[in-house]
Write a protein that holds these residues in place. Structure first.
Motif, mmCIF file in Angstrom:
data_model
loop_
_atom_site.group_PDB
_atom_site.id
_atom_site.type_symbol
_atom_site.label_atom_id
_atom_site.label_comp_id
_atom_site.label_asym_id
_atom_site.label_seq_id
_atom_site.Cartn_x
_atom_site.Cartn_y
_atom_site.Cartn_z
ATOM 1 N N GLU A 278 -5.561 -8.028 5.212
ATOM 2 C CA GLU A 278 -5.871 -9.456 5.339
ATOM 3 C C GLU A 278 -5.934 -10.127 3.985
ATOM 4 O OE1 GLU A 278 -8.486 -9.118 9.455
ATOM 5 O OE2 GLU A 278 -9.389 -9.997 7.681
ATOM 6 N N ASP B 90 3.281 1.424 16.544
ATOM 7 C CA ASP B 90 2.452 0.280 16.944
ATOM 8 C C ASP B 90 1.963 -0.506 15.744
ATOM 9 O OD1 ASP B 90 0.983 2.058 19.734
ATOM 10 O OD2 ASP B 90 2.666 0.643 19.628
ATOM 11 N N THR B 91 1.617 0.228 14.678
ATOM 12 C CA THR B 91 1.149 -0.448 13.467
ATOM 13 C C THR B 91 2.195 -1.422 12.954
ATOM 14 O OG1 THR B 91 0.009 1.570 12.843
ATOM 15 C CG2 THR B 91 0.235 -0.106 11.154
ATOM 16 N N GLN C 38 8.593 10.674 6.600
ATOM 17 C CA GLN C 38 9.669 11.491 7.155
ATOM 18 C C GLN C 38 10.989 10.790 6.873
ATOM 19 O OE1 GLN C 38 7.132 10.473 9.349
ATOM 20 N NE2 GLN C 38 5.925 12.343 9.350
ATOM 21 N N LEU C 39 11.890 11.507 6.191
ATOM 22 C CA LEU C 39 13.150 10.914 5.731
ATOM 23 C C LEU C 39 13.976 10.255 6.816
ATOM 24 C CD1 LEU C 39 14.793 13.326 3.171
ATOM 25 C CD2 LEU C 39 14.314 10.907 2.875
ATOM 26 N N ALA D 106 -1.279 4.097 0.909
ATOM 27 C CA ALA D 106 -2.267 4.925 1.600
ATOM 28 C C ALA D 106 -3.029 4.028 2.549
ATOM 29 C CB ALA D 106 -3.215 5.583 0.606
ATOM 30 N N LYS D 107 -3.506 4.589 3.650
ATOM 31 C CA LYS D 107 -4.336 3.825 4.583
ATOM 32 C C LYS D 107 -3.670 2.503 4.983
ATOM 33 C CE LYS D 107 -7.435 6.882 3.678
ATOM 34 N NZ LYS D 107 -6.407 7.616 2.953
ATOM 35 N N PHE E 162 0.803 -1.219 0.000
ATOM 36 C CA PHE E 162 0.000 0.000 0.000
ATOM 37 C C PHE E 162 0.832 1.263 0.000
ATOM 38 C CE2 PHE E 162 -3.449 -2.673 0.719
ATOM 39 C CZ PHE E 162 -3.216 -3.493 1.807
ATOM 40 N N ASP F 296 -2.980 1.484 7.834
ATOM 41 C CA ASP F 296 -3.332 0.953 9.135
ATOM 42 C C ASP F 296 -4.697 0.303 9.181
ATOM 43 O OD1 ASP F 296 -1.882 3.915 9.648
ATOM 44 O OD2 ASP F 296 -1.049 2.178 10.682
ATOM 45 N N LEU F 297 -5.287 0.025 8.036
ATOM 46 C CA LEU F 297 -6.621 -0.557 8.070
ATOM 47 C C LEU F 297 -6.566 -2.027 7.696
ATOM 48 C CD1 LEU F 297 -8.475 2.431 6.464
ATOM 49 C CD2 LEU F 297 -8.500 1.725 8.842
ATOM 50 N N THR F 298 -7.356 -2.825 8.393
ATOM 51 C CA THR F 298 -7.225 -4.281 8.306
ATOM 52 C C THR F 298 -7.741 -4.999 7.069
ATOM 53 O OG1 THR F 298 -8.564 -3.985 10.292
ATOM 54 C CG2 THR F 298 -6.871 -5.620 10.390
ATOM 55 N N PRO F 299 -8.898 -4.614 6.503
ATOM 56 C CA PRO F 299 -9.461 -5.526 5.487
ATOM 57 C C PRO F 299 -8.535 -5.838 4.315
ATOM 58 C CG PRO F 299 -10.630 -3.429 5.491
ATOM 59 C CD PRO F 299 -9.772 -3.430 6.693
ATOM 60 N N MET F 300 -7.965 -4.798 3.695
ATOM 61 C CA MET F 300 -7.134 -5.061 2.522
ATOM 62 C C MET F 300 -5.846 -5.776 2.908
ATOM 63 S SD MET F 300 -9.050 -4.172 0.199
ATOM 64 C CE MET F 300 -10.662 -4.015 0.928
#
Lengths: 223, 118
Positions: B69, B103-104, B95-96, B60-61, B58, B63-67
């Motif tokens: 998985e 945590d993610t 950030q370079l 973008a996004k 990814f 930190d979201l689970t569905p994709m």
């Protein structure tokens, strides 16, 4: 991209022609940001905001600097202040949702995305993102909300593969995880939706030989 | 009795192909965080991990689970079809100079390591 010399030259020409312009001052700030001289940029922006407290673009630059420095919490606080004044600013709601997601504050992110759905109910992306956040929360209620919004996103944009996958994963979880089975009778059964999404996914990949085998196996897992 | 934790020094090698793909992934989205899965082989007898390839996920996004998985399931199937397994995870931040673990990153990393032998 990284060509500070040309940017400086352009800025100088503009400054010469429009010496008092705030727009040009903003470019000066952007140049400082590009050179990572954040303290100077912040000082410049604070200066502008004292004279023009309602300048939304400059207020947003402050958030950008905090983001660049990795100060997520400060960026969130600043954005909330902006949204208290400019409640309909879509860009800010989007940015705030992203920041909350990066902090795993899914409920707060959901709130922002709800505002975006209210503002633009026909944009499938808002429903899709909202559904993904709901899915990440993992409760029965949030998964049901996720199912609803992935479905809406698909209805608004039938070509969205991401929404199709999302709907598939959601109903897969709802129908196979015993902890998640709801107590009331559903009008539409999750199993029926699952077979629909499975056949849709197979159909989409059938012409792409390289991927179709992987997708076939993926569809078999978790059942 | 109490169990003892044994720490083994692992040796890692990264193929040019995997490395190149990661760099290109970052270069394509310089202003965003990107992530992906590392696949390769593990050699238990000499405690080494060979990262042979990677699958960018990814930009973008993250930190979201569905994709995530869906992706992990499919990458695993793909890896197995090539005689490889999932051996790691890469994550680059916008950030370079920030290479700290969030945590993610830790949770995705531990999920991947739970499902594999690494």
């Amino acid at each position: 991209m990284g060509d500070h010399h040309t940017a400086e030259a352009c800025y100088k020409a503009l400054h010469h022609k429009f010496p008092g312009s705030t727009r040009v001052k903003r470019l000066e700030g952007l140049l400082l940001e590009a050179k990572e001289e954040y303290d100077d940029a912040l000082a410049l922006y604070t200066d502008i905001l004292e004279k023009e407290p309602t300048n939304l673009l400059i207020a947003k630059r402050r958030v950008t600097i905090q983001k660049a420095r990795g100060e997520t919490v400060a960026a969130i606080t600043e954005l909330i202040k902006i949204l208290e004044i400019y409640m309909t600013d879509i860009e800010s709601w989007n940015e705030l949702a992203d920041l909350y997601i990066s902090e795993h504050s899914y409920e707060k992110a959901a709130f922002c995305l709800e505002e975006l759905i209210l503002a633009n109910p026909h944009n499938y992306l808002n429903h899709q993102r909202y559904a993904e956040v709901c899915y990440s929360q993992g409760t029965v209620d949030s998964l049901n909300a996720s199912r609803k919004h992935f479905s809406t996103a698909l209805k608004l944009n039938p070509g969205s593969l991401r929404s199709l996958y999302g709907l598939h994963q959601t109903v897969l979880h709802l129908s196979t995880n015993p902890k998640l089975k709801g107590k009331r009778e559903e009008k539409v059964k999750n199993e029926d939706i699952l077979s629909w999404t499975s056949s849709q996914l197979q159909h989409k990949y059938q012409d792409i030989h390289r991927c179709s085998k992987i997708v076939e196996q993926y569809l078999k897992t978790g059942k | 009795g109490s169990s003892t934790r044994v720490y083994i020094m692992m040796h890692y090698s990264v193929s040019a192909k995997a490395y190149g793909k990661i760099i290109f992934h970052c270069a394509k989205y310089p202003h965003r965080a990107v992530n992906g899965v590392l696949i390769g082989t593990i050699s238990k007898k000499d405690n080494s991990v060979q990262v042979q390839d990677c699958v960018p996920l990814f930009h973008a996004k993250l930190d979201l689970t569905p994709m995530l998985e869906v992706a992990l399931t499919q990458v695993e199937i793909y890896a197995i079809s090539k005689g490889l397994s999932i051996v790691g995870y890469y994550h680059a931040k916008p950030q370079l100079d920030d290479s700290s673990l969030t945590d993610t990153i830790k949770s995705i990393g531990s999920k991947i390591s739970q499902n594999s032998d690494v």
